[in-house]
Scaffold this active site. Structure first.
Site, PDB file in Angstrom:
ATOM      1  N   HIS A 316      42.709   7.565 -31.828  1.00  0.00           N
ATOM      2  CA  HIS A 316      41.185   8.178 -31.232  1.00  0.00           C
ATOM      3  C   HIS A 316      40.821   9.387 -31.420  1.00  0.00           C
ATOM      4  O   HIS A 316      41.691  10.246 -31.519  1.00  0.00           O
ATOM      5  CB  HIS A 316      41.550   7.860 -29.523  1.00  0.00           C
ATOM      6  CG  HIS A 316      40.206   7.691 -28.830  1.00  0.00           C
ATOM      7  ND1 HIS A 316      39.335   8.956 -28.557  1.00  0.00           N
ATOM      8  CD2 HIS A 316      39.414   6.808 -28.194  1.00  0.00           C
ATOM      9  CE1 HIS A 316      38.268   8.587 -27.864  1.00  0.00           C
ATOM     10  NE2 HIS A 316      38.448   7.256 -27.685  1.00  0.00           N
ATOM     11  N   ASP A 374      40.514  -0.500 -26.752  1.00  0.00           N
ATOM     12  CA  ASP A 374      40.408  -1.985 -27.367  1.00  0.00           C
ATOM     13  C   ASP A 374      41.518  -2.714 -27.689  1.00  0.00           C
ATOM     14  O   ASP A 374      41.530  -3.935 -28.086  1.00  0.00           O
ATOM     15  CB  ASP A 374      39.835  -1.443 -28.884  1.00  0.00           C
ATOM     16  CG  ASP A 374      38.218  -1.113 -28.667  1.00  0.00           C
ATOM     17  OD1 ASP A 374      38.044   0.039 -29.012  1.00  0.00           O
ATOM     18  OD2 ASP A 374      37.550  -1.876 -27.766  1.00  0.00           O
TER      19      ASP A 374
HETATM   20  C1  SDX Z   1      36.480   3.301 -29.302  1.00  0.00           C
HETATM   21  O1  SDX Z   1      34.730   7.702 -29.047  1.00  0.00           O
HETATM   22  C2  SDX Z   1      35.245   7.133 -28.113  1.00  0.00           C
HETATM   23  O2  SDX Z   1      35.396   7.543 -27.026  1.00  0.00           O
HETATM   24  C3  SDX Z   1      35.250   5.710 -28.873  1.00  0.00           C
HETATM   25  C4  SDX Z   1      35.741   4.713 -27.366  1.00  0.00           C
HETATM   26  C5  SDX Z   1      34.724   4.693 -26.460  1.00  0.00           C
HETATM   27  O3  SDX Z   1      35.244   4.371 -25.239  1.00  0.00           O
HETATM   28  O4  SDX Z   1      33.470   4.941 -26.731  1.00  0.00           O
HETATM   29  O5  SDX Z   1      36.855   5.313 -26.947  1.00  0.00           O
HETATM   30  C6  SDX Z   1      35.817   3.274 -27.917  1.00  0.00           C
HETATM   31  O6  SDX Z   1      35.855   3.155 -30.335  1.00  0.00           O
HETATM   32  C7  SDX Z   1      37.939   3.679 -29.492  1.00  0.00           C
HETATM   33  C8  SDX Z   1      38.501   3.581 -31.093  1.00  0.00           C
HETATM   34  C9  SDX Z   1      38.425   2.019 -31.619  1.00  0.00           C
HETATM   35  N1  SDX Z   1      38.631   1.988 -32.820  1.00  0.00           N
HETATM   36  C10 SDX Z   1      39.884   1.545 -33.454  1.00  0.00           C
HETATM   37  O7  SDX Z   1      40.968   1.235 -32.792  1.00  0.00           O
HETATM   38  C11 SDX Z   1      39.927   1.507 -34.987  1.00  0.00           C
HETATM   39  C12 SDX Z   1      41.242   2.155 -35.469  1.00  0.00           C
HETATM   40  N2  SDX Z   1      41.347   3.524 -34.993  1.00  0.00           N
HETATM   41  C13 SDX Z   1      40.691   4.377 -36.107  1.00  0.00           C
HETATM   42  O8  SDX Z   1      40.025   3.855 -37.262  1.00  0.00           O
HETATM   43  C14 SDX Z   1      40.570   5.737 -35.571  1.00  0.00           C
HETATM   44  O9  SDX Z   1      41.666   6.029 -35.159  1.00  0.00           O
HETATM   45  C15 SDX Z   1      39.408   6.317 -34.990  1.00  0.00           C
HETATM   46  C16 SDX Z   1      38.039   5.664 -35.906  1.00  0.00           C
HETATM   47  C17 SDX Z   1      39.528   5.781 -33.517  1.00  0.00           C
HETATM   48  C18 SDX Z   1      39.586   7.890 -34.812  1.00  0.00           C
HETATM   49  O10 SDX Z   1      39.481   8.361 -35.901  1.00  0.00           O
HETATM   50  P1  SDX Z   1      39.380   9.932 -36.420  1.00  0.00           P
HETATM   51  O11 SDX Z   1      39.283  10.537 -35.226  1.00  0.00           O
HETATM   52  O12 SDX Z   1      38.449  10.519 -37.633  1.00  0.00           O
HETATM   53  O13 SDX Z   1      40.978  10.197 -37.065  1.00  0.00           O
HETATM   54  P2  SDX Z   1      41.228  10.192 -38.533  1.00  0.00           P
HETATM   55  O14 SDX Z   1      40.592   8.950 -39.370  1.00  0.00           O
HETATM   56  O15 SDX Z   1      40.840  11.472 -39.084  1.00  0.00           O
HETATM   57  O16 SDX Z   1      42.604   9.845 -38.773  1.00  0.00           O
HETATM   58  C19 SDX Z   1      43.558  11.094 -38.447  1.00  0.00           C
HETATM   59  C20 SDX Z   1      44.809  10.537 -38.936  1.00  0.00           C
HETATM   60  C21 SDX Z   1      44.439   9.954 -40.784  1.00  0.00           C
HETATM   61  O17 SDX Z   1      45.737  10.139 -41.163  1.00  0.00           O
HETATM   62  P3  SDX Z   1      45.911  11.440 -42.411  1.00  0.00           P
HETATM   63  O18 SDX Z   1      44.797  11.508 -43.316  1.00  0.00           O
HETATM   64  O19 SDX Z   1      45.870  12.912 -41.400  1.00  0.00           O
HETATM   65  O20 SDX Z   1      47.326  11.317 -42.767  1.00  0.00           O
HETATM   66  O21 SDX Z   1      45.513   9.315 -38.650  1.00  0.00           O
HETATM   67  C22 SDX Z   1      45.224   8.148 -39.304  1.00  0.00           C
HETATM   68  C23 SDX Z   1      44.498   8.566 -40.461  1.00  0.00           C
HETATM   69  O22 SDX Z   1      44.724   7.701 -41.377  1.00  0.00           O
HETATM   70  N3  SDX Z   1      45.073   7.107 -38.507  1.00  0.00           N
HETATM   71  C24 SDX Z   1      45.389   5.889 -38.587  1.00  0.00           C
HETATM   72  C25 SDX Z   1      44.709   5.136 -37.512  1.00  0.00           C
HETATM   73  N4  SDX Z   1      43.744   6.097 -36.706  1.00  0.00           N
HETATM   74  C26 SDX Z   1      43.885   7.211 -37.495  1.00  0.00           C
HETATM   75  N5  SDX Z   1      46.223   5.275 -39.427  1.00  0.00           N
HETATM   76  C27 SDX Z   1      46.558   4.082 -39.111  1.00  0.00           C
HETATM   77  N6  SDX Z   1      46.055   3.354 -38.014  1.00  0.00           N
HETATM   78  C28 SDX Z   1      45.240   3.873 -37.200  1.00  0.00           C
HETATM   79  N7  SDX Z   1      44.455   3.029 -36.399  1.00  0.00           N
END
Ligand code: SDX
Length: 440
Positions: A316, A374
């Protein structure tokens, strides 16, 4: 607007040392009542010729708001100062919708008036039914939602004037009241079953379940365990600060678009699997994993930078601790699965084991990746009989209360400006046009 301690103001100074010049800047610091104070950079370009740069808005406050506060480090979520756990335990969805909209929990009298207003608007214009007939039967329900909600502005001309508080209020009531009806119609249309009209003597979640699952051929019996669990799921999805879809609603609203168009824009943004579409993606991921002995393979894929796979329902932008909503949903899952029998139990146990293994994995620990809202919602919804394609529709249904509240808060601001971000330009400078017959 809710009364809250007046946010104050201070000043902060920044020294800029870039290779072209050194600059000392005094910038106002605007105090928050909870969470980080903000540096007011509105004059930065005018006074210093710089833009700020923050793709993804990781450190950018786009507005003032008094509706929802999230402390991501501590896993705290407050709506108008009340914790999400307290509201999930003691309130119902319409009471939370009232709180988000008006800033205070309603008295008995206020709640009775609100219920009456919502009940007045649960039906849709009969002409709208023909709008559904234009879709293919196999259309994704979210595609239908985006289209139908946007089309409401073609039907309700007496609630389009955003400068008229009464029209803003009616539009807000219509959106909260009609979303369950429109969502259930989207489902019935794809099933080839007749639409079911709302019944105003039923509660909000109970009415929706009946419109979803009753058929004219049989009497329908409500299940209070499911109605209560669904109402709690709606509470948990109602609002969440300036997330992608809420920011979309605000940006659309800043151009003075009508409220139905703004909410349709929010629905479109929520649909993405990185946002509200994740609940559907979690179910597909769990079904693909299939068994506990394959979890390790998927965690390895999630860690692998060369693999685009991400663990859906994990991570998140704001929470760097447990998402409090995920905790409540995990408890609700136990209750619903007990009520509905154990068909989804294996999937739930798979999810619990996946959570356990991920939370022990250093990749997830280092990045503070926890289950989000989710991760468990889909298991509960599937156990209730909702098809996977309806999961994000339910998210949009519930989030409409938050979107409408945030839109009203923005529109009520004394000074409104159209949202218009700038950019860091990295393209060509001016260059000569070469006629086609002279190009290489
Ligand atoms: C919702 O914003 C809100 O409040 C949203 C929400 C709401 O109520 O409105 O809470 C609802 O959208 C919840 C999130 C649902 N999405 C998912 O579950 C999809 C999977 N998660 C991600 O794609 C990700 O975690 C996000 C999109 C939710 C957040 O992305 P960020 O903040 O841009 O984080 P990032 O992509 O910069 O990740 C930071 C690191 C990265 O690794 P490094 O490059 O630092 O090595 O964490 C890793 C990412 O690769 N990472 C994950 C991951 N989520 C982040 N690696 C594997 N699996 C994951 N799910």
């Amino acid at each position: 607007m809710a009364k809250h301690e007046q946010a104050g103001q201070g000043t902060g100074s920044i020294t800029l040392n870039d290779n072209s010049r050194q600059l000392q800047l005094e910038l106002p610091v605007l105090k928050a009542t909870q969470g980080p104070d903000v540096i007011d950079v509105r004059g930065l370009y005018r006074d210093a010729g710089y833009f700020t740069y923050d793709p993804g808005f990781t450190s950018t406050a786009s507005c003032d708001s008094a509706i929802t506060f999230i402390d991501g480090e501590k896993g705290i979520l407050l709506h108008r100062g009340y914790s999400i756990e307290t509201l999930a335990e003691n309130s119902d969805f319409l009471e939370v919708a009232y709180l988000l909209l008006f800033g205070e929990l309603p008295t008995e009298q206020q709640r009775a008036v609100f219920d009456e207003e919502i009940a007045t608007h649960t039906m849709v214009d009969e002409q709208l039914i023909r709008f559904y007939n234009g879709f293919r039967r196999d259309a994704h329900p979210m595609a239908i939602m985006v289209g139908v909600v946007g089309a409401l502005s073609a039907f309700y001309h007496d609630s389009l004037d955003i400068h008229d508080p009464d029209q803003r209020h009616i539009a807000s009531m219509r959106l909260i009241a009609k979303m369950p009806t429109i969502a259930a119609m989207a489902y019935k249309y794809t099933r080839g079953q007749p639409f079911v009209y709302p019944r105003n003597e039923l509660g909000y979640a109970e009415n929706f379940l009946r419109m979803m699952f009753s058929v004219p051929a049989e009497d329908y019996r409500s299940n209070p365990v499911l109605s209560q669990a669904l109402d709690r799921i709606f509470i948990l999805h109602a609002d969440h600060e300036q997330n992608a879809s809420t920011s979309t609603v605000r940006l659309a609203g800043s151009s003075q678009a009508n409220p139905f168009a703004c909410i349709a824009a929010g629905i479109a943004s929520l649909w993405g699997p990185a946002h509200g579409g994740a609940n559907e993606a979690v179910l597909k991921m769990l079904m693909e994993i299939g068994s506990k002995d394959r979890i390790g393979e998927y965690i390895a894929r999630a860690r692998d930078k060369n693999d685009p796979f991400r663990l859906m329902g994990f991570g998140h932008r704001v929470y760097k601790n447990h998402d409090p909503r995920a905790r409540v949903l995990r408890e609700s899952a136990h209750a619903v699965l007990r009520e509905m029998g154990s068909e989804e139990q294996p999937l739930f146990e798979l999810a619990l084991e996946l959570e356990r293994m991920a939370l022990e994995d250093d990749y997830f620990i280092e990045r503070k990746l926890f289950p989000n809202v989710d991760f468990y919602s889909g298991i509960i919804l599937r156990a209730m009989g909702f098809p996977v394609s309806m999961f994000t529709v339910l998210f949009a249904l519930a989030r409409t209360a938050g979107w409408v509240s945030q839109w009203n808060e923005m529109i009520s601001e004394p000074v409104q400006r159209i949202g218009r971000p700038r950019q860091r330009y990295i393209g060509y400078g001016p260059r000569e046009f070469i006629p086609r017959d002279k190009r290489g």
